[in-house]
Design a protein around this motif. Sequence first.
Motif, PDB file in Angstrom:
ATOM      1  N   GLN A 197       0.855  -1.193   0.000  1.00 54.03           N
ATOM      2  CA  GLN A 197       0.000   0.000   0.000  1.00 54.03           C
ATOM      3  C   GLN A 197       0.891   1.243   0.000  1.00 54.03           C
ATOM      4  OE1 GLN A 197      -2.504   1.886  -0.871  1.00 54.03           O
ATOM      5  NE2 GLN A 197      -3.889   0.413   0.059  1.00 54.03           N
ATOM      6  N   VAL A 198       0.933   1.944  -1.130  1.00 51.77           N
ATOM      7  CA  VAL A 198       1.827   3.092  -1.241  1.00 51.77           C
ATOM      8  C   VAL A 198       1.064   4.397  -1.430  1.00 51.77           C
ATOM      9  CG1 VAL A 198       3.738   1.748  -2.145  1.00 51.77           C
ATOM     10  CG2 VAL A 198       2.072   2.727  -3.721  1.00 51.77           C
ATOM     11  N   LEU A 199      -0.279   4.307  -1.415  1.00 54.20           N
ATOM     12  CA  LEU A 199      -1.091   5.513  -1.561  1.00 54.20           C
ATOM     13  C   LEU A 199      -1.808   5.790  -0.247  1.00 54.20           C
ATOM     14  CD1 LEU A 199      -2.664   4.775  -5.029  1.00 54.20           C
ATOM     15  CD2 LEU A 199      -1.154   6.684  -4.543  1.00 54.20           C
ATOM     16  N   ALA A 200      -1.920   7.050   0.101  1.00 54.77           N
ATOM     17  CA  ALA A 200      -2.646   7.423   1.308  1.00 54.77           C
ATOM     18  C   ALA A 200      -3.329   8.765   1.085  1.00 54.77           C
ATOM     19  CB  ALA A 200      -1.684   7.511   2.499  1.00 54.77           C
ATOM     20  N   GLY A 256      -0.855   3.273  10.663  1.00 54.34           N
ATOM     21  CA  GLY A 256      -0.135   3.256  11.935  1.00 54.34           C
ATOM     22  C   GLY A 256       1.363   3.471  11.798  1.00 54.34           C
ATOM     23  N   ARG A 257       1.938   3.029  10.669  1.00 51.03           N
ATOM     24  CA  ARG A 257       3.392   3.141  10.557  1.00 51.03           C
ATOM     25  C   ARG A 257       3.820   3.097   9.091  1.00 51.03           C
ATOM     26  NH1 ARG A 257       5.476  -2.485  10.800  1.00 51.03           N
ATOM     27  NH2 ARG A 257       3.640  -3.782  10.534  1.00 51.03           N
ATOM     28  N   VAL A 258       5.062   3.497   8.885  1.00 43.34           N
ATOM     29  CA  VAL A 258       5.688   3.374   7.572  1.00 43.34           C
ATOM     30  C   VAL A 258       6.675   2.224   7.667  1.00 43.34           C
ATOM     31  CG1 VAL A 258       7.078   4.524   5.823  1.00 43.34           C
ATOM     32  CG2 VAL A 258       5.503   5.861   7.205  1.00 43.34           C
ATOM     33  N   VAL A 259       6.508   1.229   6.800  1.00 39.96           N
ATOM     34  CA  VAL A 259       7.447   0.113   6.793  1.00 39.96           C
ATOM     35  C   VAL A 259       8.574   0.466   5.823  1.00 39.96           C
ATOM     36  CG1 VAL A 259       7.742  -2.353   6.369  1.00 39.96           C
ATOM     37  CG2 VAL A 259       5.576  -1.484   7.276  1.00 39.96           C
ATOM     38  N   HIS A 315       6.322   0.992   2.366  1.00 43.24           N
ATOM     39  CA  HIS A 315       4.876   1.155   2.222  1.00 43.24           C
ATOM     40  C   HIS A 315       4.238   1.534   3.559  1.00 43.24           C
ATOM     41  CE1 HIS A 315       5.485  -3.055   3.455  1.00 43.24           C
ATOM     42  NE2 HIS A 315       4.306  -2.966   4.041  1.00 43.24           N
ATOM     43  N   PHE A 316       2.948   1.867   3.495  1.00 43.59           N
ATOM     44  CA  PHE A 316       2.179   2.181   4.698  1.00 43.59           C
ATOM     45  C   PHE A 316       1.556   0.901   5.243  1.00 43.59           C
ATOM     46  CE2 PHE A 316       1.625   5.981   1.902  1.00 43.59           C
ATOM     47  CZ  PHE A 316       2.425   6.848   2.628  1.00 43.59           C
ATOM     48  N   ALA A 317       1.370   0.872   6.565  1.00 46.41           N
ATOM     49  CA  ALA A 317       0.722  -0.297   7.171  1.00 46.41           C
ATOM     50  C   ALA A 317      -0.164   0.156   8.320  1.00 46.41           C
ATOM     51  CB  ALA A 317       1.778  -1.280   7.660  1.00 46.41           C
TER      52      ALA A 317
END
Length: 393
Positions: free
Chosen positions: A26-29, A76-79, A87-89
């Motif tokens: 998931q790279v879009l937010a 919650g965090r950036v991996v 990516h986002f998680a």
Amino acid sequence: MGTSRWRGLVASGPRRPQAFTQDTAQVLAVDKKIKQLRYLPGGQGNGEMEPGVTWRGHVAQGMLLCPAPDCGLPFGRVVAGGARRHHFAHRPGEGEHDAVTGPETLWHLSAKDVLGLWAASHPNLADWTLHLDDTPITLPNGWRRPDVLAVSPDGAQVAFEVQYSALTGTDWKTRHDFYAKAGVVDIWLFAHHGPQWRPATPRQRRRRELVWRDADWAAPVQLSGLHQTMLRHGVVPLWLDPTAQMIGTATTRAHPANTSPVERLWEGSSYTLPPRRTYPACHVAADALQQCEVDLEAGELLTPARREQREEHQRLTVDEQAVKDRAARREERLQAEWDQHKRQEQERRDAEIAAAEAREQIPLREQFPPLFRPQEPPPAVKPPWWKPWQHRA
Ligand SMILES: [Zn+2]
């Protein structure tokens, strides 16, 4: 582009681009502050989103929301770090929508978002209007709603269809014809995982047209019946990797049918071309979406790989014409040689006849002098030194 066909030779080793790795990160937010999508570029998880604002800091403040439908929770965090793409998680226990909606919905959503971002930022599409999933195209016998519809200032319409699930060639043809009848350019983009992306088998990888490998090409994939139907109608299959924002173009490195085995060793004798419709697999040439543009005249998305294919097709046409010209010149030269031979033969025969006619007035002794040479005595043979008596008698 002219140098690109040497890329395969000068590359130090197989380097797979960071696209089409079947990654679904998931790279879009959605940025809560500006209510717009943000794209996390690869390897930038520890970097800055804007001057003075880090991605990690922005996530820690709960400002980046999940774009999945029925979720919208802050990430919650950036991996960042490790082998996977940054990516986002979600926090543990949150965001279990992956299991509910599945990769198809998420891919579909991010594909449309990425296309929207691309069209909004592309200089050639600046004045275009963009419709995401909201404008149906109607004809007397039905209607269709494209995933993304782009409308140019002078009214030209381009429909983007992002296809994840399986589709038959017949269904595709029906939809393609529908858009053609409505005067809409349709561009089909396939998912980089799921049923539209099947890695080629080891046996297919050994095929002749897949041997020449460009360093910028991703792994070979199978061409399904749908892809072959598209190729039959002159449409080159494209794939979209929304995670890397890359477009993949179906590509092969092929020799013309009449190339000799020796010529095949020479790099210049093969051409980067779209796959033939009978091929079971092809390479995927990865290009940044930012470098692609819409070619309204040809009715396709013009990727750098497609541009190279067109140039290579022209090179092939020129080379084939040169071969034909060379063959014609050779034929001409052989004909000239044959004509000259026939002329010389005729002259020789004429001379023979003339000589025969002249001979009738000449006495035989002069016509055949060797036959009338006077007989000479045989040379005296000296006996061997141990048999002197034989010749004494
Ligand atoms: Zn979520």
